[in-house]
Design a protein around this motif. Structure first.
Motif, mmCIF file in Angstrom:
data_model
loop_
_atom_site.group_PDB
_atom_site.id
_atom_site.type_symbol
_atom_site.label_atom_id
_atom_site.label_comp_id
_atom_site.label_asym_id
_atom_site.label_seq_id
_atom_site.Cartn_x
_atom_site.Cartn_y
_atom_site.Cartn_z
ATOM 1 N N LYS A 61 0.963 -1.262 -0.494
ATOM 2 C CA LYS A 61 0.243 -0.262 0.111
ATOM 3 C C LYS A 61 0.868 1.103 0.165
ATOM 4 C CE LYS A 61 -3.842 2.100 2.494
ATOM 5 N NZ LYS A 61 -4.482 1.988 3.626
ATOM 6 N N ASP A 62 1.724 1.532 0.689
ATOM 7 C CA ASP A 62 3.100 2.037 0.606
ATOM 8 C C ASP A 62 3.745 2.809 -0.482
ATOM 9 O OD1 ASP A 62 1.912 3.259 3.792
ATOM 10 O OD2 ASP A 62 3.365 2.096 4.962
ATOM 11 N N GLY A 63 4.275 1.369 -1.319
ATOM 12 C CA GLY A 63 4.537 1.202 -2.646
ATOM 13 C C GLY A 63 6.515 0.948 -2.336
ATOM 14 N N THR A 64 6.304 0.217 -1.466
ATOM 15 C CA THR A 64 7.802 -0.174 -1.045
ATOM 16 C C THR A 64 8.022 -0.866 -1.983
ATOM 17 O OG1 THR A 64 6.898 -0.057 1.589
ATOM 18 C CG2 THR A 64 9.118 -1.418 0.709
ATOM 19 N N TYR A 65 6.841 -1.173 -2.732
ATOM 20 C CA TYR A 65 7.434 -2.432 -3.359
ATOM 21 C C TYR A 65 7.016 -2.748 -5.103
ATOM 22 C CZ TYR A 65 8.638 -6.221 0.008
ATOM 23 O OH TYR A 65 9.025 -6.447 1.228
ATOM 24 N N ALA A 66 6.549 -1.039 -5.054
ATOM 25 C CA ALA A 66 6.348 -0.278 -6.275
ATOM 26 C C ALA A 66 7.266 -0.574 -7.277
ATOM 27 C CB ALA A 66 5.971 1.042 -6.441
ATOM 28 N N SER A 67 8.872 -0.902 -7.218
ATOM 29 C CA SER A 67 9.412 -1.331 -7.816
ATOM 30 C C SER A 67 11.178 -1.856 -7.719
ATOM 31 C CB SER A 67 10.359 0.411 -8.434
ATOM 32 O OG SER A 67 11.050 -0.225 -10.119
ATOM 33 N N SER A 68 11.053 -2.954 -7.669
ATOM 34 C CA SER A 68 11.646 -3.859 -6.738
ATOM 35 C C SER A 68 12.019 -4.963 -7.725
ATOM 36 C CB SER A 68 10.504 -4.724 -5.841
ATOM 37 O OG SER A 68 10.136 -3.951 -4.721
ATOM 38 N N PHE A 69 13.142 -5.838 -7.403
ATOM 39 C CA PHE A 69 14.194 -6.726 -8.326
ATOM 40 C C PHE A 69 14.080 -7.737 -7.948
ATOM 41 C CE2 PHE A 69 14.654 -2.715 -10.188
ATOM 42 C CZ PHE A 69 14.476 -2.921 -11.083
ATOM 43 N N PHE A 70 14.371 -9.107 -8.384
ATOM 44 C CA PHE A 70 14.093 -10.708 -7.730
ATOM 45 C C PHE A 70 16.231 -10.539 -8.085
ATOM 46 C CE2 PHE A 70 10.354 -12.283 -9.120
ATOM 47 C CZ PHE A 70 9.834 -12.548 -7.751
ATOM 48 N N ASN A 71 16.651 -9.970 -6.459
ATOM 49 C CA ASN A 71 18.067 -9.663 -6.747
ATOM 50 C C ASN A 71 19.197 -10.777 -5.935
ATOM 51 O OD1 ASN A 71 17.900 -9.499 -3.325
ATOM 52 N ND2 ASN A 71 16.975 -6.851 -4.191
ATOM 53 N N ARG A 72 18.882 -12.492 -5.168
ATOM 54 C CA ARG A 72 19.632 -13.274 -5.100
ATOM 55 C C ARG A 72 18.854 -14.555 -5.264
ATOM 56 N NH1 ARG A 72 20.348 -15.763 0.601
ATOM 57 N NH2 ARG A 72 22.683 -17.137 0.429
ATOM 58 N N ILE A 73 19.074 -14.850 -6.418
ATOM 59 C CA ILE A 73 18.740 -16.154 -7.105
ATOM 60 C C ILE A 73 20.279 -17.724 -6.861
ATOM 61 C CG2 ILE A 73 17.612 -17.396 -8.692
ATOM 62 C CD1 ILE A 73 17.390 -14.737 -9.497
ATOM 63 N N ILE A 74 19.512 -18.522 -6.392
ATOM 64 C CA ILE A 74 20.637 -19.510 -6.412
ATOM 65 C C ILE A 74 19.527 -20.805 -6.154
ATOM 66 C CG2 ILE A 74 21.948 -21.223 -4.818
ATOM 67 C CD1 ILE A 74 21.808 -18.672 -2.607
ATOM 68 N N SER A 75 20.289 -21.858 -7.420
ATOM 69 C CA SER A 75 19.171 -22.766 -7.534
ATOM 70 C C SER A 75 19.473 -23.788 -7.180
ATOM 71 C CB SER A 75 20.030 -23.507 -9.368
ATOM 72 O OG SER A 75 19.076 -24.453 -9.974
ATOM 73 N N GLY A 76 18.173 -24.095 -6.725
ATOM 74 C CA GLY A 76 17.727 -25.095 -5.526
ATOM 75 C C GLY A 76 17.505 -24.740 -4.546
ATOM 76 N N PHE A 77 17.301 -23.631 -3.956
ATOM 77 C CA PHE A 77 17.561 -22.854 -2.866
ATOM 78 C C PHE A 77 15.924 -22.217 -3.028
ATOM 79 C CE2 PHE A 77 19.830 -20.488 0.019
ATOM 80 C CZ PHE A 77 19.226 -21.253 1.593
ATOM 81 N N LEU A 78 16.563 -20.281 -3.185
ATOM 82 C CA LEU A 78 15.792 -19.466 -2.838
ATOM 83 C C LEU A 78 16.336 -19.068 -4.087
ATOM 84 C CD1 LEU A 78 17.167 -17.221 -2.156
ATOM 85 C CD2 LEU A 78 17.559 -17.625 0.166
ATOM 86 N N VAL A 79 14.699 -17.760 -4.233
ATOM 87 C CA VAL A 79 14.288 -16.840 -5.259
ATOM 88 C C VAL A 79 14.270 -16.016 -4.267
ATOM 89 C CG1 VAL A 79 13.542 -15.172 -7.551
ATOM 90 C CG2 VAL A 79 14.251 -18.211 -7.641
#
Length: 219
Positions: A61-79
């Motif tokens: 609601k506050d716009g915190t995620y208005a322009s966000s990125f997936f910035n740490r990706i480890i296959s078999g673990f997390l996004v």
């Protein structure tokens, strides 16, 4: 007769699917849409982790995620997405008050690190409290009964029959249970999430090509 039987069987299958989805989302009020260049991911938030649910709803609601990125990706673990650990550390180090706002953990046996689980990131604080604006999805890996037995001893926990069945069938990251708060899960678009988890990254796990997402609340 054959056509009638086919229609009956189809109706039964549709009913079973509907009941399964209802069971998944029973009592859960809020759903989110992660829109990415890879496709859409839809998430249900757990009502039994109310503080984390309200945190992300307020942030949207506050716009915190208005322009966000997936910035740490480890296959078999997390996004992982939202505010990065490095940026949080820099911001907090520059704060003259040295404040480190966190949200107390909310652990519930119904919320565990199966594939598609939505969790809140954190640092190594002893309270296991969550960052305010960082989230991650579990993509996980295969889990064996030996793995679960070992973790029960090491972590002093007991997996339920349902948790065991899910981990043994679909995998996940059970070693994170009881340490990081899970507050939702993917109910549509898991294939999109798995595609994202396989993109090329650099030595710091940043994706070579930035992956932006927009986050909205589904009515």
């Amino acid at each position: 007769m054959m056509l009638t039987f086919f229609n009956f069987r189809r109706a039964v299958l549709l009913l079973l699917f509907f009941l399964f989805y209802q069971a998944l989302s029973f009592g859960q009020t809020n759903r989110l849409l992660f829109k990415t260049s890879f496709g859409d991911v839809k998430v249900v938030l757990y009502d039994f982790t109310p503080n984390h649910r309200e945190l992300i709803l307020t942030a949207i609601k506050d716009g915190t995620y208005a322009s966000s990125f997936f910035n740490r990706i480890i296959s078999g673990f997390l996004v992982q997405g939202g505010e990065h650990d490095i940026d949080i550390e820099k911001r907090e180090s520059a704060d003259p008050l040295q404040s480190k706002p966190r949200l107390a953990p909310e652990f519930d046996q119904r919320a565990f690190h199966k594939v598609g689980a939505l969790g809140a990131g954190r640092d190594d604080n002893p309270d296991k409290a969550s960052f305010l604006n960082q989230l991650y999805f579990v993509v996980g890996k295969p889990v064996s009964a030996v793995d679960l037995d070992s973790l029960e001893v090491k972590k002093g926990i007991k997996y339920t029959a349902s948790q065991r069945a899910h981990y043994l069938k679909s995998g996940g990251q059970p070693r994170l249970d009881g340490d990081y708060t899970v507050f939702g899960e993917v109910y549509e678009g898991l294939d999109v999430l798995l595609k994202i988890s396989k993109v090329k990254t650099d030595s710091l796990d940043y994706p070579i090509v930035p992956i932006q997402f927009t986050l909205t609340v589904l009515e």
